[in-house]
Write an enzyme that holds these catalytic residues in place. Structure first.
Site, PDB file in Angstrom:
ATOM      1  N   HIS A 124     -24.247 -18.008 -10.308  1.00  0.00           N
ATOM      2  CA  HIS A 124     -25.619 -17.817  -9.819  1.00  0.00           C
ATOM      3  C   HIS A 124     -25.522 -17.441  -8.334  1.00  0.00           C
ATOM      4  O   HIS A 124     -24.581 -17.851  -7.650  1.00  0.00           O
ATOM      5  CB  HIS A 124     -26.333 -19.170  -9.984  1.00  0.00           C
ATOM      6  CG  HIS A 124     -27.799 -19.159  -9.705  1.00  0.00           C
ATOM      7  ND1 HIS A 124     -28.315 -19.185  -8.432  1.00  0.00           N
ATOM      8  CD2 HIS A 124     -28.880 -19.178 -10.539  1.00  0.00           C
ATOM      9  CE1 HIS A 124     -29.635 -19.209  -8.494  1.00  0.00           C
ATOM     10  NE2 HIS A 124     -30.008 -19.203  -9.760  1.00  0.00           N
ATOM     11  N   ASP A 201     -21.003 -26.392  -9.774  1.00  0.00           N
ATOM     12  CA  ASP A 201     -22.434 -26.139  -9.799  1.00  0.00           C
ATOM     13  C   ASP A 201     -22.946 -26.712 -11.128  1.00  0.00           C
ATOM     14  O   ASP A 201     -22.768 -26.114 -12.186  1.00  0.00           O
ATOM     15  CB  ASP A 201     -22.686 -24.627  -9.699  1.00  0.00           C
ATOM     16  CG  ASP A 201     -24.156 -24.275  -9.872  1.00  0.00           C
ATOM     17  OD1 ASP A 201     -24.953 -25.168 -10.224  1.00  0.00           O
ATOM     18  OD2 ASP A 201     -24.508 -23.097  -9.677  1.00  0.00           O
ATOM     19  N   GLN A 204     -27.049 -26.450 -14.417  1.00  0.00           N
ATOM     20  CA  GLN A 204     -27.400 -26.314 -15.834  1.00  0.00           C
ATOM     21  C   GLN A 204     -26.692 -27.332 -16.727  1.00  0.00           C
ATOM     22  O   GLN A 204     -27.042 -27.459 -17.897  1.00  0.00           O
ATOM     23  CB  GLN A 204     -27.069 -24.899 -16.336  1.00  0.00           C
ATOM     24  CG  GLN A 204     -27.855 -23.793 -15.663  1.00  0.00           C
ATOM     25  CD  GLN A 204     -29.365 -23.873 -15.936  1.00  0.00           C
ATOM     26  OE1 GLN A 204     -29.817 -24.540 -16.868  1.00  0.00           O
ATOM     27  NE2 GLN A 204     -30.136 -23.208 -15.101  1.00  0.00           N
ATOM     28  N   LYS A 227     -34.817 -29.321 -12.727  1.00  0.00           N
ATOM     29  CA  LYS A 227     -34.301 -28.797 -13.995  1.00  0.00           C
ATOM     30  C   LYS A 227     -34.005 -29.915 -14.990  1.00  0.00           C
ATOM     31  O   LYS A 227     -33.455 -29.683 -16.059  1.00  0.00           O
ATOM     32  CB  LYS A 227     -33.035 -27.975 -13.742  1.00  0.00           C
ATOM     33  CG  LYS A 227     -33.277 -26.679 -12.968  1.00  0.00           C
ATOM     34  CD  LYS A 227     -32.004 -25.894 -12.847  1.00  0.00           C
ATOM     35  CE  LYS A 227     -32.079 -24.792 -11.813  1.00  0.00           C
ATOM     36  NZ  LYS A 227     -32.883 -23.652 -12.238  1.00  0.00           N
ATOM     37  N   CYS A 367     -30.872 -14.282 -11.173  1.00  0.00           N
ATOM     38  CA  CYS A 367     -30.089 -14.599  -9.957  1.00  0.00           C
ATOM     39  C   CYS A 367     -28.594 -14.499 -10.226  1.00  0.00           C
ATOM     40  O   CYS A 367     -27.809 -15.332  -9.746  1.00  0.00           O
ATOM     41  CB  CYS A 367     -30.434 -15.972  -9.407  1.00  0.00           C
ATOM     42  SG  CYS A 367     -32.127 -16.110  -8.875  1.00  0.00           S
TER      43      CYS A 367
HETATM   44  C1  LIG Z   1     -26.321 -22.245 -12.506  1.00  0.00           C
HETATM   45  C2  LIG Z   1     -27.350 -22.377 -11.428  1.00  0.00           C
HETATM   46  N1  LIG Z   1     -26.964 -22.636 -10.185  1.00  0.00           N
HETATM   47  C3  LIG Z   1     -27.846 -22.791  -9.185  1.00  0.00           C
HETATM   48  C4  LIG Z   1     -29.189 -22.671  -9.401  1.00  0.00           C
HETATM   49  C5  LIG Z   1     -30.123 -22.832  -8.246  1.00  0.00           C
HETATM   50  O1  LIG Z   1     -30.944 -23.935  -8.431  1.00  0.00           O
HETATM   51  P1  LIG Z   1     -32.090 -24.238  -7.382  1.00  0.00           P
HETATM   52  O2  LIG Z   1     -32.983 -23.023  -7.381  1.00  0.00           O
HETATM   53  O3  LIG Z   1     -32.763 -25.450  -7.891  1.00  0.00           O
HETATM   54  O4  LIG Z   1     -31.432 -24.412  -6.062  1.00  0.00           O
HETATM   55  C6  LIG Z   1     -29.652 -22.376 -10.676  1.00  0.00           C
HETATM   56  C7  LIG Z   1     -31.103 -22.182 -10.921  1.00  0.00           C
HETATM   57  O5  LIG Z   1     -31.511 -21.465 -11.791  1.00  0.00           O
HETATM   58  C8  LIG Z   1     -28.708 -22.236 -11.712  1.00  0.00           C
HETATM   59  O6  LIG Z   1     -29.101 -21.973 -12.962  1.00  0.00           O
END
Ligand SMILES: Cc1ncc(COP(=O)(O)O)c(C=O)c1O
Length: 415
Positions: A124, A201, A204, A227, A367
């Site tokens: 992401h 990360d 998810q 989430k 993203c």
């Molecule tokens: C795999 C992953 N990493 C990071 C993020 C970023 O999360 P946040 O927008 O809550 O910072 C997301 C959000 O969709 C994500 O799916």
């Protein structure tokens, strides 16, 4: 394991009673953000109606109550991911901020020109841009592990790219596009054997799988409350014990200090050294309620429910002519995220038709623009599931996809 009772779970989510364009809401955008149960909404209201006060400062009753509830939430988060102590948990605004915190406070201290950060092509943007900025400032280099045609990491590529200059491997636990679940324990074992740290990360994975951060042996883990049934504006950074202590502060200001002189200062103990200014008190406390709710369901049951609905969706969608599904074909190798395209139809058009059916999906690059390029598409539609989704909602999704095919048939490419 007690399976999730979807119908009784649904009754805990007030928003699921609403309709969209005259049809019942089918909310399949859970990878973007999830809905909130009554318990979380009530915890927020209860805080503001009963003990709203700033924390860690006052000596009055309200402040003491608010501080206690805030710190209790930290302990709940720690237990939820098997962390050995509440002090390993830093509250941030979201996953993005947690990763930026590591890039600043750890990366700028430890990385030199020529050092390497190993990422993957499925990251992401939140796990890409902070490292690009760090590389620009320090002269460090970024390397990227590729994927195979089913969207799984290429292990040989990982082994080859993990070199003597690799200081950090930063990798998603579960792809928000492909659903691929990465073998973090194996990644950490190899990375550590070659002297690199590992950031996971978990945006998810933590909401959807039973996750034990120390058992995975990662050094850092980042995830977001919104989430996983919690409010927006709260993120988590877990750090292996001892790591936060040796890191420099990220943001400076109130709360993160010990002694302040005009020219210089000393820092508070961890984790408060990384929580400058008034934190998101109400939302952190309500996040504690979200964690209790998930624990009530049981994370094994959450995972089992999502595997069932994902397997059902994979089968139902692949029966639609012209649908291309991305990611592993096996529901066990992936989480509850299904990205797909319908012929050449732009996913925004598909999403618009689905919206008329009351179905909320995500359409776009999610993203993950480099991953889109790697998959050879500009965008996908994405359905993502959670604890309140019914199998019949997948039927409504498929009905909408078939209708889009009929409506836009002239632009879609016939196989
Ligand atoms: C795999 C992953 N990493 C990071 C993020 C970023 O999360 P946040 O927008 O809550 O910072 C997301 C959000 O969709 C994500 O799916």
């Amino acid at each position: 394991m007690r399976p999730i009772d979807v119908e009784s779970t649904r009754r805990d989510f007030p928003i699921l009673e609403r309709s969209v364009h005259g049809r019942p809401l089918v909310y399949l955008d859970n990878a973007a953000t999830t809905q909130k149960p009554r318990a979380v909404i009530d915890a927020l209201v209860h805080y503001y109606e009963n003990y709203n006060a700033n924390i860690h400062r006052g000596i009055h009753a309200l402040s003491e109550e608010a501080t206690a509830r805030y710190e209790e939430a930290r302990l709940k988060v720690a237990r939820f991911i098997g962390a050995p102590a509440a002090e390993t948990i830093v509250f941030t605004r979201n996953t993005t901020e947690s990763i930026n915190l590591v890039a600043h406070a750890w990366g700028r201290k430890h990385l030199r020109a020529g050092d390497e950060v190993l990422l993957t092509v499925m990251e992401h943007h939140s796990n890409l841009i902070p490292w690009q900025l760090l590389a620009r400032d320090t002269g460090a280099k970024l390397r990227f592990v590729d994927i195979d045609d089913e969207g799984r990491l290429l292990w040989d590529d990982f082994e080859r790219l993990l070199g003597p200059r690799t200081r950090l491997v930063s990798v998603t636990h579960m792809s928000n596009v492909l659903g691929t679940i990465n073998p973090i324990k194996d990644i950490a074992e190899l990375a550590h054997s070659r002297g690199a740290l590992v950031l996971v990360d978990g945006a998810q994975s933590v909401p959807h799988l039973p996750v034990d951060a120390p058992a995975l042996d990662c050094d850092f883990m980042a995830f977001s409350a919104h989430k996983m049934l919690g409010p927006t504006g709260v993120g988590v950074l877990y750090a292996r014990p001892g790591l936060l202590e040796e890191m420099d502060p990220f943001l400076g200001g109130g709360e993160m200090i010990s002694r302040v002189l005009l020219e210089e200062s000393t820092w508070n103990d961890v984790p408060w050294k990384f929580e400058a200014g008034t934190p998101n008190i109400a939302d952190v406390i309500a996040f504690g309620a979200a964690i209790e709710y998930l624990q009530g369901l049981g994370m094994d049951a959450v995972r089992a429910h999502e595997m069932e609905i994902t397997a059902y969706a994979l089968e139902a969608l692949s029966a639609v002519p012209q649908v291309t599904i991305y990611g592993p074909t096996d529901a066990e190798a992936r989480g509850g995220v299904v990205s797909f395209n319908l012929g050449d139809l732009h996913p925004h058009d598909l999403g618009t038709v689905l919206d008329r059916f009351g179905v909320a999906v995500r359409a776009g690059h999610h993203c993950a623009q480099p991953l889109m390029r790697r998959l050879g598409c500009v965008a996908t539609a994405r359905a993502s599931f959670y604890v309140y989704n019914r199998l019949e909602e997948v039927d409504t999704l498929v009905e909408g996809v078939r209708e889009a095919d009929r409506f836009f048939g002239h632009v879609a490419t016939r196989a």
